[in-house]
Design a protein around this motif. Structure first.
Motif, PDB file in Angstrom:
ATOM      1  N   LYS A   1       9.801  14.493 -62.398  1.00 38.72           N
ATOM      2  CA  LYS A   1       9.299  13.122 -62.318  1.00 38.72           C
ATOM      3  C   LYS A   1       8.027  13.005 -63.130  1.00 38.72           C
ATOM      4  CE  LYS A   1       8.187   9.369 -59.158  1.00 38.72           C
ATOM      5  NZ  LYS A   1       8.216   8.882 -57.785  1.00 38.72           N
ATOM      6  N   ILE A   2       7.833  11.838 -63.736  1.00 34.52           N
ATOM      7  CA  ILE A   2       6.657  11.563 -64.557  1.00 34.52           C
ATOM      8  C   ILE A   2       5.962  10.322 -63.991  1.00 34.52           C
ATOM      9  CG2 ILE A   2       5.835  11.008 -66.876  1.00 34.52           C
ATOM     10  CD1 ILE A   2       8.556  12.214 -67.867  1.00 34.52           C
ATOM     11  N   VAL A   3       4.686  10.440 -63.723  1.00 32.17           N
ATOM     12  CA  VAL A   3       3.886   9.299 -63.261  1.00 32.17           C
ATOM     13  C   VAL A   3       2.726   9.141 -64.225  1.00 32.17           C
ATOM     14  CG1 VAL A   3       2.495   8.313 -61.410  1.00 32.17           C
ATOM     15  CG2 VAL A   3       4.497   9.712 -60.854  1.00 32.17           C
ATOM     16  N   VAL A   4       2.607   7.983 -64.838  1.00 37.17           N
ATOM     17  CA  VAL A   4       1.548   7.746 -65.821  1.00 37.17           C
ATOM     18  C   VAL A   4       0.843   6.437 -65.462  1.00 37.17           C
ATOM     19  CG1 VAL A   4       3.265   6.722 -67.379  1.00 37.17           C
ATOM     20  CG2 VAL A   4       1.040   7.405 -68.279  1.00 37.17           C
ATOM     21  N   GLU A   5      -0.477   6.465 -65.471  1.00 35.74           N
ATOM     22  CA  GLU A   5      -1.275   5.303 -65.086  1.00 35.74           C
ATOM     23  C   GLU A   5      -2.373   5.059 -66.125  1.00 35.74           C
ATOM     24  OE1 GLU A   5      -2.855   5.766 -61.199  1.00 35.74           O
ATOM     25  OE2 GLU A   5      -0.972   6.443 -60.316  1.00 35.74           O
ATOM     26  N   TYR A   6      -2.739   3.796 -66.287  1.00 34.25           N
ATOM     27  CA  TYR A   6      -3.873   3.442 -67.134  1.00 34.25           C
ATOM     28  C   TYR A   6      -4.579   2.238 -66.497  1.00 34.25           C
ATOM     29  CZ  TYR A   6      -6.566   3.017 -71.490  1.00 34.25           C
ATOM     30  OH  TYR A   6      -7.569   2.988 -72.421  1.00 34.25           O
ATOM     31  N   PRO A   7      -5.472   2.482 -65.540  1.00 38.83           N
ATOM     32  CA  PRO A   7      -6.186   1.372 -64.901  1.00 38.83           C
ATOM     33  C   PRO A   7      -7.470   1.008 -65.636  1.00 38.83           C
ATOM     34  CG  PRO A   7      -6.620   3.394 -63.716  1.00 38.83           C
ATOM     35  CD  PRO A   7      -5.708   3.761 -64.863  1.00 38.83           C
ATOM     36  N   GLN A   8      -7.743  -0.266 -65.740  1.00 40.32           N
ATOM     37  CA  GLN A   8      -9.011  -0.789 -66.236  1.00 40.32           C
ATOM     38  C   GLN A   8      -9.439  -1.939 -65.319  1.00 40.32           C
ATOM     39  OE1 GLN A   8      -8.624  -2.005 -70.333  1.00 40.32           O
ATOM     40  NE2 GLN A   8      -8.962   0.058 -71.111  1.00 40.32           N
ATOM     41  N   GLY A   9     -10.709  -2.290 -65.375  1.00 43.01           N
ATOM     42  CA  GLY A   9     -11.185  -3.367 -64.520  1.00 43.01           C
ATOM     43  C   GLY A   9     -12.013  -4.419 -65.223  1.00 43.01           C
ATOM     44  N   TRP A  10     -12.153  -4.311 -66.536  1.00 42.35           N
ATOM     45  CA  TRP A  10     -13.074  -5.201 -67.241  1.00 42.35           C
ATOM     46  C   TRP A  10     -12.584  -6.644 -67.331  1.00 42.35           C
ATOM     47  CZ3 TRP A  10     -12.613  -7.274 -72.431  1.00 42.35           C
ATOM     48  CH2 TRP A  10     -11.391  -6.995 -73.052  1.00 42.35           C
ATOM     49  N   LEU A  11     -11.283  -6.880 -67.115  1.00 44.75           N
ATOM     50  CA  LEU A  11     -10.757  -8.244 -67.118  1.00 44.75           C
ATOM     51  C   LEU A  11     -10.353  -8.683 -65.715  1.00 44.75           C
ATOM     52  CD1 LEU A  11      -8.664  -8.408 -70.411  1.00 44.75           C
ATOM     53  CD2 LEU A  11     -10.827  -9.543 -69.893  1.00 44.75           C
ATOM     54  N   ALA A  12     -11.065  -8.179 -64.709  1.00 50.89           N
ATOM     55  CA  ALA A  12     -10.781  -8.569 -63.332  1.00 50.89           C
ATOM     56  C   ALA A  12     -11.215 -10.001 -63.056  1.00 50.89           C
ATOM     57  CB  ALA A  12     -11.478  -7.616 -62.363  1.00 50.89           C
ATOM     58  N   THR A  13     -12.028 -10.574 -63.936  1.00 55.71           N
ATOM     59  CA  THR A  13     -12.417 -11.982 -63.847  1.00 55.71           C
ATOM     60  C   THR A  13     -12.023 -12.666 -65.150  1.00 55.71           C
ATOM     61  OG1 THR A  13     -14.626 -11.548 -64.732  1.00 55.71           O
ATOM     62  CG2 THR A  13     -14.364 -11.432 -62.333  1.00 55.71           C
ATOM     63  N   ARG A  14     -12.135 -13.976 -65.205  1.00 56.09           N
ATOM     64  CA  ARG A  14     -11.729 -14.714 -66.412  1.00 56.09           C
ATOM     65  C   ARG A  14     -12.839 -14.645 -67.458  1.00 56.09           C
ATOM     66  NH1 ARG A  14     -10.153 -20.553 -67.659  1.00 56.09           N
ATOM     67  NH2 ARG A  14      -8.341 -20.283 -69.015  1.00 56.09           N
TER      68      ARG A  14
END
Length: 372
Positions: free
Chosen positions: A162-175
């Protein structure tokens, strides 16, 4: 070659983000030098950026069209060898097309083009000209990524299931785009970014790493795209189930909202299992298949299933499952009679507690005559 490779950059001037990353990477080995450029759609900003890079003002242009035309007219020992494109997405294909048609190799930041039609036209043009075209995904250059790829290919991790790949960012959490911030503005504008938001911007890195490190290719996918920020035209969160041409299953999670990461990563595997056997997930245990999935017979009757009435309520699959398991038996631990506590340090404990273990035939106790 007895000289450095000369290149020009399209985009990447003042206020840009990724252009500086490309310039740093190009200069690491000392084999490439920035010679010319059209660093902005604004000619004045382009000239100012060229001055920042200490370039000859005659080699700093107001547009990529001017760049490729004038550079192609220079003698072979002066002109550039290739063009690096680091603009917003909608300029990638026009700039690459102009460079290829004027005889220059191209190195472009991802994505290659704005849409599929442009990608097909670009592929045909590269084949026709016979020139080199490269598409950059910067994470493949990281030493640890290369080490992980080699470990996988050498079998040091065993068979990949199994392969799990993630790329989280938060800089566009607001408009943020509403404030006029340059990077947020074009990345959330479908006229400049394309049809995809975070999937096209950072999800492509997750896809690239999954294939690059494992050597496998994605054959199918199912995507759930969301725009959490009200008024945003493109997706700012995405969850994908992937199928590769080989056996491993995978989930790709590139959200721009860190708060969504944990919920998504724990549910991805369950959703994949449910999809594979035609069921829907549910917290109630099904009495027919013994899993936490909701089986087909639990779903509401449809036009196709109306001929088969549901089973009686007492036997309905969502009825809490009866169990015949015996009650657990606990082992009682009885402490030994209390003894005076010595206040001296390093005083050995001479009397351990008595521990009784139950058995079907007899009871046994640990001896208490010896110190621990």
């Amino acid at each position: 070659m007895s000289r450095k490779i000369r290149y020009a950059m399209v985009g990447g001037g003042r206020g840009a983000f990724i252009g500086a990353v490309h310039r740093i990477a190009a200069h690491i080995d000392g084999q490439i030098e920035l010679t010319a450029g059209a660093f902005s759609a604004d000619p004045e900003k382009s000239r100012a950026s060229g001055a920042d890079f200490f370039l000859d003002p005659a080699r700093v242009y107001g547009s990529f069209e001017e760049l490729v035309t004038k550079e192609a007219a220079l003698p072979a020992d002066q002109r550039i060898d290739f063009v690096a494109i680091v603009t917003p997405n909608h300029v990638h294909f026009p700039a690459a097309k102009a460079a290829l048609e004027h005889g220059f190799h191209v190195l472009s930041d991802k994505p290659a083009t704005f849409d599929l039609a442009e990608a097909r036209a670009l592929a045909a043009l590269v084949k026709k000209t016979g020139l080199l075209y490269g598409l950059t995904h910067n994470y493949t250059g990281y030493p640890l990524v290369k080490e992980a790829r080699d470990m996988i290919r050498d079998g040091k991790l065993g068979k990949i299931r199994k392969i799990v790949v993630e790329y989280p960012q938060g800089w566009l959490a607001t408009r943020l785009e509403a404030s006029g911030q340059k990077q947020a503005s074009w990345r959330t504008d479908p006229k400049k970014s394309g049809a995809a938001g975070c999937i096209g911007d950072i999800g492509t890195h997750a896809e690239n790493l999954a294939e690059y490190m494992t050597g496998l290719q994605i054959s199918e996918l199912a995507a759930d795209l969301t725009s959490f920020v009200k008024g945003r035209k493109l997706d700012d969160d995405g969850n994908l189930l992937l199928r590769f041409k080989a056996a491993p299953k995978a989930s790709c999670i590139p959200p721009r909202f860190p708060s969504a990461k944990r919920t998504i990563s724990t549910s991805a595997s369950t959703a994949k299992k449910a999809a594979s056997n035609g069921t829907r997930t549910s917290r109630t245990r099904c009495s027919q298949n013994g899993s936490t999935s909701r089986c087909k017979s639990c779903a509401p009757a449809t036009a196709t299933s109306a001929k088969m009435p549901p089973p009686p309520r007492a036997l309905h699959p969502l009825t809490p499952r009866a169990t015949s398991r015996p009650s657990p038996t606990f082992t009682k631990i009885s402490p030994a009679p209390s003894a005076p506590v010595s206040r001296r340090r390093n005083s050995p404990r001479t009397t351990p507690p008595t521990i009784t273990r139950k058995s079907k035939t007899a009871s046994a106790a640990w001896p208490s005559s010896k110190p621990w």
